[in-house]
Write a protein that holds these residues in place. Structure first.
Motif, short mmCIF file in Angstrom:
data_model
loop_
_atom_site.label_atom_id
_atom_site.label_comp_id
_atom_site.label_asym_id
_atom_site.label_seq_id
_atom_site.Cartn_x
_atom_site.Cartn_y
_atom_site.Cartn_z
N GLU A 134 -3.00 77.31 -63.07
CA GLU A 134 -4.08 76.35 -62.88
C GLU A 134 -4.02 75.23 -63.91
OE1 GLU A 134 -8.89 76.36 -62.48
OE2 GLU A 134 -7.77 78.02 -61.58
N ASP B 240 -3.52 71.16 -63.00
CA ASP B 240 -4.34 70.03 -63.45
C ASP B 240 -3.49 68.92 -64.06
OD1 ASP B 240 -6.70 71.25 -62.61
OD2 ASP B 240 -7.15 72.09 -64.58
N GLN C 36 -1.53 68.50 -54.43
CA GLN C 36 -1.75 69.83 -53.85
C GLN C 36 -0.82 69.99 -52.66
OE1 GLN C 36 -3.97 72.62 -54.23
NE2 GLN C 36 -2.80 73.37 -52.51
N ARG D 50 -5.13 74.73 -55.62
CA ARG D 50 -4.97 74.73 -57.07
C ARG D 50 -3.94 75.73 -57.57
NH1 ARG D 50 -8.06 71.76 -59.86
NH2 ARG D 50 -8.02 73.04 -61.72
#
Length: 116
Positions: free
Chosen positions: A53, A57, A67, A74
């Motif tokens: 994760e 980001d 994505q 995510r």
């Protein structure tokens, strides 16, 4: 040679332990223990792989990375050929994806594949 070529992608995947590449979903699907860890459709198309994760980001804040469609939110990214990642960085992320997926295999499966 960029990993966005089918030959380079296949060569790199073959260098990782206990991997196979199958033709599936109109693409070249890299698997470890029967589980997907990376995909490329055709030369020059995005490469898709699993990330943490935190990596998600950071990576999706870069131009050309987003994505991955049809994959867990995510957790999987799609990296375009023009994205600002070097081949070394891309290889490191794909290797990490391989390791994340391999770690989720059963102890028995990892042993049979020589991953323990």
């Amino acid at each position: 040679m960029t990993l966005h070529s089918i030959a380079a992608f296949r060569r790199y995947i073959a260098s990782l332990p206990a991997t196979e590449i199958v033709e599936q979903w109109d693409g070249h699907v890299a698997k470890v223990g029967g589980k997907v860890f990376a995909i490329i459709a055709d030369a020059g198309t995005p490469i898709v792989f699993k990330v943490t994760e935190i990596s998600f980001d950071g990576l999706t804040s870069l131009e050309g990375i987003g994505q991955a469609a049809y994959f867990a939110k995510r957790a999987w990214v799609s990296v375009d050929k023009g994205a600002p990642l070097s081949d070394a960085e891309l290889k490191a992320y794909i290797k990490a994806s391989h390791e994340m997926i391999a770690a989720k295999l059963t102890r028995k499966a990892r042993a049979e594949l020589g991953l323990d």
